[in-house]
Design a protein around this motif. Structure first.
Motif, PDB file in Angstrom:
ATOM      1  N   MET A 144       0.839  -1.200   0.000  1.00 16.74           N
ATOM      2  CA  MET A 144       0.000   0.000   0.000  1.00 16.74           C
ATOM      3  C   MET A 144       0.875   1.251   0.000  1.00 16.74           C
ATOM      4  O   MET A 144       0.570   2.239  -0.686  1.00 16.74           O
ATOM      5  N   TYR A 145       1.972   1.205   0.757  1.00 21.27           N
ATOM      6  CA  TYR A 145       2.899   2.347   0.763  1.00 21.27           C
ATOM      7  C   TYR A 145       3.516   2.539  -0.622  1.00 21.27           C
ATOM      8  O   TYR A 145       3.602   3.675  -1.116  1.00 21.27           O
ATOM      9  N   VAL A 146       3.937   1.435  -1.235  1.00 18.15           N
ATOM     10  CA  VAL A 146       4.529   1.528  -2.575  1.00 18.15           C
ATOM     11  C   VAL A 146       3.528   2.130  -3.560  1.00 18.15           C
ATOM     12  O   VAL A 146       3.864   3.026  -4.345  1.00 18.15           O
ATOM     13  N   ASP A 147       2.293   1.639  -3.515  1.00 19.46           N
ATOM     14  CA  ASP A 147       1.261   2.159  -4.417  1.00 19.46           C
ATOM     15  C   ASP A 147       0.982   3.642  -4.153  1.00 19.46           C
ATOM     16  O   ASP A 147       0.760   4.422  -5.092  1.00 19.46           O
ATOM     17  N   ALA A 148       0.991   4.020  -2.874  1.00 19.47           N
ATOM     18  CA  ALA A 148       0.769   5.427  -2.527  1.00 19.47           C
ATOM     19  C   ALA A 148       1.888   6.300  -3.056  1.00 19.47           C
ATOM     20  O   ALA A 148       1.650   7.421  -3.524  1.00 19.47           O
ATOM     21  N   ILE A 203       7.177   0.847   8.426  1.00 19.33           N
ATOM     22  CA  ILE A 203       6.272   1.229   7.332  1.00 19.33           C
ATOM     23  C   ILE A 203       5.437   2.436   7.736  1.00 19.33           C
ATOM     24  O   ILE A 203       5.167   3.329   6.922  1.00 19.33           O
ATOM     25  N   ILE A 204       5.016   2.482   8.997  1.00 23.74           N
ATOM     26  CA  ILE A 204       4.268   3.642   9.494  1.00 23.74           C
ATOM     27  C   ILE A 204       5.116   4.906   9.377  1.00 23.74           C
ATOM     28  O   ILE A 204       4.626   5.973   8.978  1.00 23.74           O
ATOM     29  N   HIS A 205       6.398   4.804   9.701  1.00 21.06           N
ATOM     30  CA  HIS A 205       7.286   5.962   9.568  1.00 21.06           C
ATOM     31  C   HIS A 205       7.407   6.394   8.107  1.00 21.06           C
ATOM     32  O   HIS A 205       7.380   7.592   7.797  1.00 21.06           O
ATOM     33  N   LEU A 206       7.532   5.406   7.212  1.00 18.90           N
ATOM     34  CA  LEU A 206       7.608   5.731   5.788  1.00 18.90           C
ATOM     35  C   LEU A 206       6.331   6.439   5.333  1.00 18.90           C
ATOM     36  O   LEU A 206       6.390   7.437   4.603  1.00 18.90           O
ATOM     37  N   ALA A 207       5.189   5.918   5.775  1.00 16.74           N
ATOM     38  CA  ALA A 207       3.907   6.513   5.376  1.00 16.74           C
ATOM     39  C   ALA A 207       3.763   7.928   5.925  1.00 16.74           C
ATOM     40  O   ALA A 207       3.298   8.836   5.231  1.00 16.74           O
TER      41      ALA A 207
END
Length: 230
Positions: free
Chosen positions: A136-140, A201-205
């Motif tokens: 989901m992060y990659v797609d975002a 992943i939360i940090h990346l988002a």
């Protein structure tokens, strides 16, 4: 000589390549968990992928710094360059965790074969959800979709609930017999490593949300905690 836009495009391409390598190591983890066993061929691939991730980390940091120095970009582009420097460091840590997970799978299979079934039954569902968060992060990132990023922040709570349930289960198995202590401990450690991956992943988002709409979710969280402590 490249323009600023050309430099940013090249950084995006290298960043996406790094994301692809991290995603592949996620898939290696999922395959071993699914099979309840360590696979030396996949482990060799994971080690090679980690080297690629480390190389991209160095290149992305250097290229981002050079771009900032050469073009002195304003506002959003500057935030993006800073994000890339911070995020690629997080991706490097994720690569380390994903490779370390494979060693734990090997130990569980070898030292506690009677609990190896829990790799697919208990840990795999968590790993799949976290892999989904990462995608989901990659797609975002690809589509500049803030809504997907907010979904990432929300779904992280489900993972915490699953990990807590697993902890109770593993503790129960450890109480049944001393033979389960080592395996139960390593299964809990494996869960914790996946939890750390979720946190990363939360940090990346959060960083990407800041790039896309200027909202610093980490700052807001700290401010809310401060008010709660007053």
């Amino acid at each position: 000589m490249r323009t600023l836009n050309e430099s940013l495009k090249a950084l995006d391409e290298h960043y996406l390549e790094t994301l692809k390598y991290v995603g592949r190591n996620f898939d290696v983890n999922l395959e071993m968990l699914q099979n309840n066993s360590f696979n030396p061929t996949l482990y060799g691939e994971a080690k090679m992928i980690e080297d690629f991730i480390n190389s991209f980390e160095v290149k992305l940091k250097e290229d981002s710094i050079i771009t900032m120095a050469r073009f002195q970009p304003a506002a959003k582009n500057l935030r993006k360059l800073v994000m890339i420097i911070n995020s690629v460091r997080v991706l490097e840590r994720m690569g380390d965790l994903l490779k370390a997970n494979l060693s734990l799978i090997k130990d569980i299979e070898k030292k506690s074969p009677n609990l190896a079934y829990a790799l697919s039954e208990k840990v795999l569902p968590i790993a799949k959800k976290i892999r989904g968060l990462f995608q989901m992060y990659v797609d975002a990132f690809l589509n500049e979709d803030v809504r997907l990023l907010y979904n990432v922040l929300y779904l992280d709570e489900e993972i915490d609930d699953l990990i807590n349930a697993n902890t109770d289960y593993f503790l129960t198995k450890m109480k049944e017999t001393p033979d389960n202590v080592v395996g139960g401990s390593e299964l809990m450690l494996l869960d914790k490593k996946f939890e750390r991956l979720s946190d990363h992943i939360i940090h990346l988002a959060s960083d990407l949300i800041y790039i896309l709409n200027g909202e610093n979710t980490r700052k807001a969280e700290l401010q809310n905690k401060g008010k709660g402590n007053q």
